[in-house]
Design a protein around this motif. Structure first.
Motif, PDB file in Angstrom:
ATOM      1  N   THR A 337       0.809  -1.354  -0.064  1.00 38.50           N
ATOM      2  CA  THR A 337       0.059  -0.027  -0.015  1.00 38.50           C
ATOM      3  C   THR A 337       0.987   1.225   0.042  1.00 38.50           C
ATOM      4  N   ARG A 338       0.345   2.161  -0.884  1.00 41.18           N
ATOM      5  CA  ARG A 338       0.920   3.562  -0.589  1.00 41.18           C
ATOM      6  C   ARG A 338       0.018   4.517   0.023  1.00 41.18           C
ATOM      7  N   ARG A 339       0.589   5.119   1.042  1.00 45.68           N
ATOM      8  CA  ARG A 339      -0.369   5.454   2.092  1.00 45.68           C
ATOM      9  C   ARG A 339       0.096   7.129   2.299  1.00 45.68           C
ATOM     10  N   PRO A 350      -4.700   0.425   5.217  1.00 45.46           N
ATOM     11  CA  PRO A 350      -4.181  -0.475   4.296  1.00 45.46           C
ATOM     12  C   PRO A 350      -5.029  -0.756   3.287  1.00 45.46           C
ATOM     13  N   GLY A 351      -4.510  -0.973   2.044  1.00 44.79           N
ATOM     14  CA  GLY A 351      -5.289  -1.215   0.732  1.00 44.79           C
ATOM     15  C   GLY A 351      -5.898  -0.129   0.068  1.00 44.79           C
ATOM     16  N   LEU A 352      -5.854   1.203   0.581  1.00 44.22           N
ATOM     17  CA  LEU A 352      -6.305   2.182   0.010  1.00 44.22           C
ATOM     18  C   LEU A 352      -5.058   2.911  -0.621  1.00 44.22           C
ATOM     19  N   GLN A 353      -4.945   2.893  -2.053  1.00 38.16           N
ATOM     20  CA  GLN A 353      -3.865   3.430  -2.827  1.00 38.16           C
ATOM     21  C   GLN A 353      -3.952   4.731  -3.055  1.00 38.16           C
ATOM     22  N   THR A 368      -6.722  11.931  -3.982  1.00 37.82           N
ATOM     23  CA  THR A 368      -7.305  10.573  -4.651  1.00 37.82           C
ATOM     24  C   THR A 368      -6.599   9.422  -4.336  1.00 37.82           C
ATOM     25  N   ALA A 369      -7.318   8.479  -4.452  1.00 40.49           N
ATOM     26  CA  ALA A 369      -6.995   7.117  -3.748  1.00 40.49           C
ATOM     27  C   ALA A 369      -7.769   6.011  -4.527  1.00 40.49           C
ATOM     28  N   SER A 370      -7.446   4.782  -4.528  1.00 36.34           N
ATOM     29  CA  SER A 370      -8.111   3.860  -5.085  1.00 36.34           C
ATOM     30  C   SER A 370      -8.006   2.527  -4.227  1.00 36.34           C
ATOM     31  N   GLU A 375     -11.120   2.362 -10.073  1.00 38.00           N
ATOM     32  CA  GLU A 375     -11.884   3.675  -9.806  1.00 38.00           C
ATOM     33  C   GLU A 375     -10.942   4.484  -8.962  1.00 38.00           C
ATOM     34  N   THR A 376     -10.989   5.767  -9.201  1.00 40.79           N
ATOM     35  CA  THR A 376     -10.041   6.772  -8.553  1.00 40.79           C
ATOM     36  C   THR A 376     -11.133   7.684  -7.817  1.00 40.79           C
ATOM     37  N   HIS A 377     -11.130   7.850  -6.458  1.00 39.75           N
ATOM     38  CA  HIS A 377     -11.987   8.640  -5.593  1.00 39.75           C
ATOM     39  C   HIS A 377     -11.405   9.752  -4.964  1.00 39.75           C
ATOM     40  N   VAL A 378     -12.288  10.775  -4.761  1.00 43.89           N
ATOM     41  CA  VAL A 378     -11.417  11.809  -3.992  1.00 43.89           C
ATOM     42  C   VAL A 378     -11.923  11.710  -2.393  1.00 43.89           C
TER      43      VAL A 378
END
Length: 697
Positions: A337-339, A350-353, A368-370, A375-378
């Protein structure tokens, strides 16, 4: 549908970018939003607009009315002209702008001239008389002055055009101030070369010296009377531009910012806010990134953050963001994961890229993260509320925020929209004039194999099983920096559907090396940019075929552009048992001929890791070709030079391997001429149909 209709629309609309609003800036009181948009879906001339909470939309500046719709480049140095041409590939007119801190004054360049306009509707555009051709004008935060670049010099003028003067002038023909160098703009995502002090009393300015960078010559053989253009191109393993940073006072003072440039030659980002100057610098091997705080008085620096990685440290856009109180945003990674770490305690789960940091509104940080790579969300974080997802509908979203107002830019399969939220409620929408595509994508989605490779299948709308199995076409990018399997209905998905309507089962897959799946997934490309990527294309193809009998695996082709073209050529060279034809557009066949920062990120320095470049390059494999291969290249491409395709063709000819080459006169890395683009897609289609006319055994 007539097969020319959709490619013609794709070209005529700038891939549906014309008429779509973009480049939003929100005023600090949240009541005004400045943005760019062309007047219609087939109009490439971009105008400056303002959305107002009280009165809706207002036109601030129209280049046609100002007599400068084309945004010409007379008198621009060749390197600046090339960068401007790349920036104008989709639109002309007002291609960029900047404002003061209050978003009261907007400055923009048009045909090399400097213009300003009030954003509050209290005036009309006014040309500011200055010396020379203007690039990247930016008002200071107080709105009293405007800085701009001209002829490699960083200049400042008062807002009324008086007192125009150079703060720094180039000391030689290969030196410039205030503009990003090639690798910063092309590979790091840093498009700027200077930053105002919050009080408008000075600027942090990058000085670029390209005298040690190798010179390439880009010419058009279809026009022998036209001289070639010289560009400084830092190919892998060769010298980079020397980049230094200076604090320039508007009173003429000059102070160099000092850091270990021998160990950290890349200036990847910079910022100057109310809490001081920060720089991000990176080592040549890209395994270490440091964030430095700089003292504007004497130029000394100290390290405030450092990241290391055995492969490379990923550059996350916006990672120098700080909140109003000065709370910093840091990027941290584990294997999966990139956090974001905001301050000392807040850490994304964890798991939110994390994809990008969008900015801060007071103490609220937007990013923004996926958690699902398609999907990419704000998202936002506030100390009193924790982490909250802002966007809801499946798609690809981004945002700009200030003063309690959020502009949510949403790209979804049902259509695109820009919504203005204020204090948690919808306050309005910013209209789009973009055309509706004549073809709507109809993807069937899969998670393929043990690696759950995100994959989309496009079938003809007219298909019935009684017609028999369809020839298969893979259309990947498949490499670092780009995804093509997204839930946004973008132009590339429409083009995949167009090939399907022409009679193919089209498979698109994002394998290892593509973004959105975390550091370990992305860094599979370290040391080998082809092996895992090609393996995953094969795995996705076979996984879909096991579930869908519509796929005829005896007739499989692959097409791609840029890295995707390289992957397509590798497919027919290395796996002719699977792939029976390929179209390779603008392919970088020899990895040593691409730029330092991008290529060495994945393959290291070629003097230290020659085997990595050999594994990832294809020219030496020319004798292995046994399948039809069409190579396409714009002869003026200054990103992936046409020499790649010419040398690959020469190697194939020397090996006695038949192949086809289609040169595109006047074209760069992207084909922007509408007529040429339309015919190109039809040419590809005809080639693929001939190559797969009968099953291959």
């Amino acid at each position: 549908m007539e097969l020319e209709v959709y490619p013609r629309q794709l070209a005529r609309t700038g891939r549906f970018s014309f008429g779509a609003p973009r480049a939003f800036t929100v005023a600090p009181d949240g009541r005004r939003v400045v943005f760019l948009r062309t007047r219609a879906g087939d109009d490439p001339v971009s105008c400056l607009w303002c959305w107002d909470a009280d009165g809706g939309e207002r036109l601030l500046a129209d280049p046609v009315e100002l007599g400068a719709g084309g945004g010409g480049a007379e008198g621009v140095p060749p390197e600046e002209a090339a960068r401007r041409e790349r920036a104008r590939e989709r639109t002309s007119g007002i291609t960029g702008y900047a404002t003061d801190a209050a978003v009261g004054v907007v400055a923009f360049a048009l045909a090399g001239r400097l213009w300003t306009v009030p954003a509050d509707g209290g005036g009309v555009p006014r040309e500011v008389p200055v010396a020379g051709h203007v690039t990247d004008p930016r008002p200071d935060p107080t709105g009293a002055r405007i800085a701009y670049v001209s002829g490699g010099a960083l200049r400042v003028t008062e807002i009324d055009g008086t007192g125009d003067r150079a703060l720094a002038e180039p000391e030689g023909p290969d030196v410039r101030y205030g503009l990003a160098e090639h690798v910063a703009a092309e590979s790091m995502g840093r498009m700027r070369g200077y930053w105002w002090a919050p009080d408008g009393g000075g600027l942090l300015v990058a000085r670029v010296d390209e005298s040690g960078v190798g010179r390439w010559w880009i010419g058009d053989p279809s026009d022998p009377a036209r001289p070639p253009r010289a560009v400084r191109y830092p190919a892998a393993g060769t010298a980079n531009a020397e980049v230094t940073a200076w604090v320039l006072g508007v009173d003429g003072t000059r102070t160099e910012v000092v850091w270990d440039r021998a160990g950290f030659e890349y200036l990847t980002d910079a910022a100057w806010d109310g809490h001081g100057i920060r720089l991000a610098v990176q080592s040549r091997d890209q395994r270490t990134l440091r964030v430095l705080a700089a003292d504007p008085a004497d130029g000394t620096t100290r390290t405030v953050d450092e990241r290391r990685d055995a492969a490379w440290v990923e550059l996350v856009p916006g990672a120098l963001t700080r909140t109003a109180s000065g709370t910093p945003v840091h990027v941290v990674e584990d294997e999966e994961t990139r956090r974001l770490r905001i301050g000392a305690e807040a850490l994304t789960p964890p798991g939110l890229q994390v994809r990008a940091v969008l900015g801060a509104d007071g103490e609220r940080v937007f990013f923004t993260a996926s958690d699902e790579p398609t999907e990419t969300h704000v998202w936002s974080h506030h100390p009193a509320e924790g982490f909250t997802r802002v966007s809801r509908e499946p798609g690809v979203h981004s945002a700009t925020a200030a003063g309690g107002t959020l502009v949510l830019d949403s790209r979804t399969e049902s259509g695109d929209s820009v919504t203005v939220w204020r204090d948690g409620a919808v306050a309005g929408r910013i209209a789009s004039s973009a055309e509706e595509p004549l073809i709507r994508p109809r993807p069937v989605r899969f998670h393929c194999g043990e690696r759950a490779i995100r994959t989309a299948l496009y079938l003809p709308s007219w298909y019935e099983p009684s017609r028999g199995a369809l020839p298969v076409l893979l259309t990947p990018y498949g490499g670092p920096g780009m995804q093509v399997v997204r839930r946004d209905g973008a132009w590339d998905a429409g083009l995949a559907q167009w090939f399907a309507e022409a009679g193919f089962a089209v498979v698109v897959a994002d394998g290892r090396g593509t973004p959105g799946r975390g550091p370990a997934w992305e860094k599979w490309s370290h040391g080998d940019k082809v092996g895992a990527a090609l393996e995953d294309q094969v795995a996705a193809l076979h996984a879909v075929a096991r579930e869908r009998p519509e796929l005829d695996l005896s007739r499989v082709a692959i097409r791609g552009w840029s890295y995707g073209g390289h992957l397509a050529a590798a497919a027919v060279l290395r796996r002719p048992d699977v792939f029976h034809a390929a179209v390779a557009g603008a392919a970088p066949f020899d990895q040593r001929w691409y730029d330092t920062h991008w290529q060495e990120r994945f393959l290291g320095h070629p003097d230290e890791h020659p085997e990595a470049y050999d594994r990832s390059s294809l020219i030496a494999e020319a004798p292995a070709l046994r399948r039809p291969l069409l190579m396409i290249h714009g002869v003026l491409d200054d990103n992936v030079a046409v020499a790649h395709t010419l040398r690959m063709s020469a190697a194939l000819l020397a090996a006695g391997r038949p192949h086809s080459v289609l040169p595109l006169p006047g074209a760069t890395h992207r084909v922007t001429d509408a007529a040429q683009s339309v015919r190109l897609h039809r040419y590809e289609l005809d080639f693929l149909r001939r190559a797969l006319a009968s099953p291959v055994v």
